[in-house]
Every structure is written in C-alpha cells, then in structure tokens.
Scaffold this motif. Structure first.
Motif, PDB file in Angstrom:
ATOM      1  N   PRO A 226      50.747 -22.693  39.879  1.00 52.63           N
ATOM      2  CA  PRO A 226      49.926 -23.430  40.838  1.00 52.63           C
ATOM      3  C   PRO A 226      49.212 -24.642  40.244  1.00 52.63           C
ATOM      4  N   VAL A 227      49.098 -25.664  41.072  1.00 54.67           N
ATOM      5  CA  VAL A 227      48.255 -26.826  40.775  1.00 54.67           C
ATOM      6  C   VAL A 227      47.250 -26.957  41.913  1.00 54.67           C
ATOM      7  N   GLY A 228      45.973 -26.988  41.579  1.00 56.89           N
ATOM      8  CA  GLY A 228      44.913 -27.160  42.559  1.00 56.89           C
ATOM      9  C   GLY A 228      44.101 -28.407  42.259  1.00 56.89           C
ATOM     10  N   VAL A 229      43.076 -28.640  43.062  1.00 54.33           N
ATOM     11  CA  VAL A 229      42.250 -29.847  42.922  1.00 54.33           C
ATOM     12  C   VAL A 229      40.792 -29.481  43.078  1.00 54.33           C
ATOM     13  N   ARG A 230      39.952 -30.045  42.231  1.00 53.57           N
ATOM     14  CA  ARG A 230      38.502 -29.927  42.395  1.00 53.57           C
ATOM     15  C   ARG A 230      38.006 -31.148  43.145  1.00 53.57           C
ATOM     16  N   VAL A 231      37.214 -30.933  44.174  1.00 54.64           N
ATOM     17  CA  VAL A 231      36.697 -32.027  44.983  1.00 54.64           C
ATOM     18  C   VAL A 231      35.179 -31.951  45.078  1.00 54.64           C
ATOM     19  N   SER A 232      34.574 -33.085  45.301  1.00 51.78           N
ATOM     20  CA  SER A 232      33.190 -33.152  45.752  1.00 51.78           C
ATOM     21  C   SER A 232      33.233 -33.358  47.261  1.00 51.78           C
ATOM     22  N   ALA A 233      32.728 -32.390  48.013  1.00 51.60           N
ATOM     23  CA  ALA A 233      32.843 -32.445  49.469  1.00 51.60           C
ATOM     24  C   ALA A 233      31.968 -33.521  50.091  1.00 51.60           C
ATOM     25  N   THR A 234      30.941 -33.945  49.372  1.00 50.98           N
ATOM     26  CA  THR A 234      30.070 -35.011  49.868  1.00 50.98           C
ATOM     27  C   THR A 234      29.417 -35.710  48.685  1.00 50.98           C
ATOM     28  N   ASP A 235      29.119 -36.986  48.860  1.00 55.12           N
ATOM     29  CA  ASP A 235      28.366 -37.734  47.854  1.00 55.12           C
ATOM     30  C   ASP A 235      26.868 -37.489  47.964  1.00 55.12           C
ATOM     31  N   TRP A 236      26.432 -36.877  49.084  1.00 58.03           N
ATOM     32  CA  TRP A 236      25.003 -36.719  49.374  1.00 58.03           C
ATOM     33  C   TRP A 236      24.300 -38.075  49.448  1.00 58.03           C
ATOM     34  N   VAL A 237      25.047 -39.088  49.896  1.00 55.25           N
ATOM     35  CA  VAL A 237      24.499 -40.433  50.085  1.00 55.25           C
ATOM     36  C   VAL A 237      25.037 -40.954  51.417  1.00 55.25           C
ATOM     37  N   GLU A 238      24.172 -41.525  52.225  1.00 56.62           N
ATOM     38  CA  GLU A 238      24.572 -42.074  53.516  1.00 56.62           C
ATOM     39  C   GLU A 238      25.680 -43.108  53.336  1.00 56.62           C
ATOM     40  N   GLY A 239      26.747 -42.983  54.141  1.00 55.21           N
ATOM     41  CA  GLY A 239      27.839 -43.937  54.087  1.00 55.21           C
ATOM     42  C   GLY A 239      28.864 -43.653  53.012  1.00 55.21           C
ATOM     43  N   GLY A 240      28.702 -42.529  52.302  1.00 52.80           N
ATOM     44  CA  GLY A 240      29.634 -42.197  51.232  1.00 52.80           C
ATOM     45  C   GLY A 240      30.711 -41.223  51.674  1.00 52.80           C
ATOM     46  N   TRP A 241      31.364 -40.641  50.716  1.00 56.33           N
ATOM     47  CA  TRP A 241      32.372 -39.604  50.932  1.00 56.33           C
ATOM     48  C   TRP A 241      31.702 -38.392  51.560  1.00 56.33           C
ATOM     49  N   ASP A 242      32.371 -37.740  52.522  1.00 56.96           N
ATOM     50  CA  ASP A 242      31.750 -36.610  53.210  1.00 56.96           C
ATOM     51  C   ASP A 242      32.759 -35.503  53.455  1.00 56.96           C
ATOM     52  N   VAL A 243      32.280 -34.418  54.068  1.00 56.80           N
ATOM     53  CA  VAL A 243      33.101 -33.217  54.195  1.00 56.80           C
ATOM     54  C   VAL A 243      34.303 -33.424  55.113  1.00 56.80           C
ATOM     55  N   GLU A 244      34.183 -34.249  56.150  1.00 57.05           N
ATOM     56  CA  GLU A 244      35.324 -34.464  57.037  1.00 57.05           C
ATOM     57  C   GLU A 244      36.419 -35.280  56.363  1.00 57.05           C
ATOM     58  N   GLN A 245      36.024 -36.260  55.541  1.00 55.78           N
ATOM     59  CA  GLN A 245      37.031 -36.972  54.750  1.00 55.78           C
ATOM     60  C   GLN A 245      37.671 -36.026  53.729  1.00 55.78           C
ATOM     61  N   THR A 246      36.863 -35.130  53.167  1.00 57.44           N
ATOM     62  CA  THR A 246      37.397 -34.141  52.229  1.00 57.44           C
ATOM     63  C   THR A 246      38.418 -33.247  52.917  1.00 57.44           C
ATOM     64  N   ALA A 247      38.144 -32.854  54.151  1.00 59.25           N
ATOM     65  CA  ALA A 247      39.078 -32.020  54.901  1.00 59.25           C
ATOM     66  C   ALA A 247      40.403 -32.747  55.107  1.00 59.25           C
ATOM     67  N   PHE A 249      41.616 -35.088  53.168  1.00 62.34           N
ATOM     68  CA  PHE A 249      42.233 -35.126  51.837  1.00 62.34           C
ATOM     69  C   PHE A 249      42.900 -33.786  51.532  1.00 62.34           C
ATOM     70  N   ALA A 250      42.224 -32.697  51.849  1.00 62.21           N
ATOM     71  CA  ALA A 250      42.766 -31.362  51.582  1.00 62.21           C
ATOM     72  C   ALA A 250      44.048 -31.118  52.371  1.00 62.21           C
ATOM     73  N   ARG A 251      44.091 -31.596  53.604  1.00 65.59           N
ATOM     74  CA  ARG A 251      45.316 -31.425  54.399  1.00 65.59           C
ATOM     75  C   ARG A 251      46.485 -32.185  53.782  1.00 65.59           C
ATOM     76  N   GLU A 252      46.212 -33.383  53.279  1.00 62.72           N
ATOM     77  CA  GLU A 252      47.261 -34.144  52.608  1.00 62.72           C
ATOM     78  C   GLU A 252      47.727 -33.435  51.332  1.00 62.72           C
ATOM     79  N   LEU A 253      46.791 -32.863  50.600  1.00 53.98           N
ATOM     80  CA  LEU A 253      47.140 -32.138  49.385  1.00 53.98           C
ATOM     81  C   LEU A 253      47.986 -30.912  49.699  1.00 53.98           C
ATOM     82  N   ARG A 254      47.609 -30.200  50.743  1.00 48.31           N
ATOM     83  CA  ARG A 254      48.381 -29.012  51.109  1.00 48.31           C
ATOM     84  C   ARG A 254      49.837 -29.381  51.402  1.00 48.31           C
ATOM     85  N   ALA A 255      50.031 -30.488  52.102  1.00 51.64           N
ATOM     86  CA  ALA A 255      51.390 -30.919  52.443  1.00 51.64           C
ATOM     87  C   ALA A 255      52.211 -31.251  51.204  1.00 51.64           C
ATOM     88  N   ARG A 256      51.523 -31.533  50.075  1.00 54.89           N
ATOM     89  CA  ARG A 256      52.206 -31.877  48.836  1.00 54.89           C
ATOM     90  C   ARG A 256      52.352 -30.690  47.891  1.00 54.89           C
TER      91      ARG A 256
END
Length: 369
Positions: A226-247, A249-256
């Motif tokens: 197996p190959v997995g990925v560690r993610v930060s689900a949110t930057d905890w900063v307004e306008g940054g990376w967040d949990v829905e973008q992470t979701a 990303f995770a769907r794209e990773l699963r497809a790969r």
C-alpha cells in the motif's frame, strides 16, 4: 471484542490492530543516514505491540530536509544505514514497517527544535529552499526558489527513486507527506501557491503536482504494497486549504490506487488558529472517510485507550496514530489492550513482565526468541 484490536487490511497488507505509530522526526541523522539513535528509537517502538510503525519524514533529496539532521533516502549510503536498522527490527519484531517520504519545500533549512527551529539562511550555513511560488513561510525568512519545469521533474524523480529504495529495503508501505506546510501541501493551498501555470489557480491545477508525485511513487513501489498520503485537512486560516478541498483531493487519490489517508491539519501558515482539544482532528478523518470511501487514520491528542476504541468502533476512522503519546509511553498498546480486554504481541524476552491478573495479555509469538 475490541474494535481497536481487530485486524485491518490496507491493500494487501493486513495489520493485527488499528494502532499506528505516527512518523516522528528525530533530527538525528548524519547527512541523511540513520544513526545509532534510530536503532534505539525505532527498535523500542517495534516492540510496542502497535499494528504499524511509520518511520519518520524521510527527505527524497538533500534540499528537502527540514533540518540538517533529517533522515533521507536519496543515496546508497542512506539506504545502507537505514537497511541496518530495518534488518535489526526484522530479527525481533513482526510489526509492519512503513516510511513517510517527504520534501520540506519552503520549510526546509531550519535548526533542530532544541536549537530553536528557526530558518537557516543559505548564506549562514543553510541552503536555498524550493516552493511552488517565491513566498517564504515567515516574512522574515529568505524567499524560496519557485520551481520551474526542470525542478518539478527533479522532485518527481526523487520521490520515485526513494520509493524504489524503500522497496529494496523490504518496507511494507509508503506514506507520501502532503501535510504540515511542506512542499506538496504548499502546492495544494492557495495561500502558498500563486502560480499562473498548469500547477496553480484552480483546485484541479493545485492538486496536479501532488497527484503526479503520488503516481510516481505508486508506480515505483511494489504494486502489492500500500501507498497512502498524509494530508492537512485545513490550514486553519481563512481563504486557505480546507476540509472540502481535502475531500476532493482524497477522491482523486482513491481513483489512483491510494490505500489510506492519514488526516492531520495545519502547518502551512504562522497565522493558523488551532482550537486544541482531545481528538480535535478526528472530525476531519470522519469527513474524509465519508467523502472518499477509503480507510482513514485519525491523529491529534488521542491519549486514552477508551477514546481510541470509540473512534474506531463508531466508524469515525479506521485507525488511530499516536506520536508524542508513544514517546511518553512506548508500551501504550500494551496498556490499551489490558484496559480493553484484548491481546497484543510482545517479544518472549518480555513475557515475564505480564501482570498476574492479565494472564492472556500477550499473544504467544516466538519471533525474537
């Protein structure tokens, strides 16, 4: 039956329980090569009874180290040194071993934590750092070099080469580090990625390079592992990376062919505002698990056996990973098994330590006898 101590299969790898030892930087390598410290550190954790031991963030090129003391896997000498540690563990523990492959990006070239952890300028004994855009982590830091096409090719190739070395070492799994403000996370977040080419702007573009790196690692590693990925689900900063973008990303990773997602948060910006509390990141793991339909690992202030049991039993995550708690108590899985009425692997040299009232705590593995 304890859910925490039930088996879990990731790809073709079956774990005896749902406890992982998270990657923990030790800042104790010599030019990227493992030392006697790693033998001691990883050796004791391999006797803990956890289901999986993840080797610390391991740089795929020298410039990808957080500090000069970071572990690396870019050279034959790195591979030989780590191989000695792996071989010693294998003689005495059947615990599966994973490695976290990483590139620190703009957060590279820093002092070790016990020396303050501040950035070391390239003119003061450090090195030039690389990032999606020429934006420093801290405004006072030296600006990183924005990666050009040749740089992107170099780093993709470095991840693939490190994955091949991990395979040669007989490691059981790889975790690609795309969290905590390091290079792949820097591409994902609009706060650190201001590119105007195919690797910046839209969510699709910002995901492109991390997905290319995953593809390169997946292609270079044994397809049965197996190959997995560690993610930060949110930057905890307004306008940054967040949990829905992470979701997404995770769907794209699963497809790969991604086998698991290890869900952390933060690390990208000194402006982050994190509301710390027991299990504060668990809801992110639960959201990603629901959105992507793939195994997730929950982390973050998970300290009690009953807390970990609830996370797994209630379906919030498929595994829990402990870091600082394992350093403080390297036998945490033993004590958790005792509280939950479960069994745990222990080396026969330690069987006499079993308390009389816990006659069936240790499973009768003979490896290492």
């Amino acid at each position: 039956m304890s859910s925490l101590f039930s088996p879990l299969t990731l790809g073709n790898l079956t774990l005896k329980n749902r406890i992982a030892i998270a990657p923990m930087c030790q800042y104790s390598a010599d030019q990227g090569s493992a030392t006697a410290w790693h033998m001691m550190h990883l050796g004791q954790l391999a006797l803990s009874g956890a289901g999986l031991l993840m080797i610390e963030a391991t740089a795929v090129e020298p410039e990808g180290r957080i500090s000069p003391g970071d572990l690396g896997l870019w050279s034959d000498s790195n591979e030989r040194a780590l191989g000695e540690v792996v071989q010693a563990i294998r003689r005495h523990s059947a615990m599966p071993l994973a490695i976290q492959l990483a590139h620190a990006g703009r957060k590279a070239s820093t002092r070790v934590p016990w020396e303050g952890g501040k950035a070391i300028a390239s003119t003061a004994g450090g090195w030039r750092t690389f990032a999606p855009s020429a934006l420093p982590f801290d405004p006072q830091d030296e600006a990183p070099v924005a990666l050009d096409d040749a740089g992107l090719r170099r780093i993709r190739a470095a991840f693939a080469a490190a994955a091949r070395r991990a395979d040669s070492l007989g490691l059981d799994a790889i975790e690609v580090h795309a969290a905590h403000g390091y290079l792949l996370h820097e591409f994902l977040s609009p706060l650190s990625n201001h590119r105007e080419d195919a690797y910046g702007g839209s969510l699709e573009n910002r995901m492109r390079f991390p997905l290319e790196v995953f593809d390169a690692v997946r292609a270079a590693f044994d397809p049965a592992k197996p190959v997995g990925v560690r993610v930060s689900a949110t930057d905890w900063v307004e306008g940054g990376w967040d949990v829905e973008q992470t979701a997404a990303f995770a769907r794209e990773l699963r497809a790969r062919g991604c086998a698991f997602i290890d869900v952390s948060s933060g690390g990208l910006s000194p402006l982050q505002q994190i509301p710390l509390g027991p299990g504060y990141q668990v809801p992110f793991a639960e959201r990603i698990r629901q959105a992507a339909g793939m195994p997730t690992i929950a982390v973050g202030l998970i300290t009690e056996a009953e807390q970990a049991e609830d996370i797994v039993a209630s379906g919030k995550a498929d595994m829990v990973a402990l870091a600082r708690g394992m350093l403080y108590n390297p036998r945490w899985p033993w004590h958790a098994a005792a509280k939950l009425g479960a069994q745990v692997d222990a080396p026969p040299q330690y069987w006499r330590s079993q308390p009389r009232e816990l006659k069936n705590l240790f499973s009768q593995s003979t490896l290492g006898h």
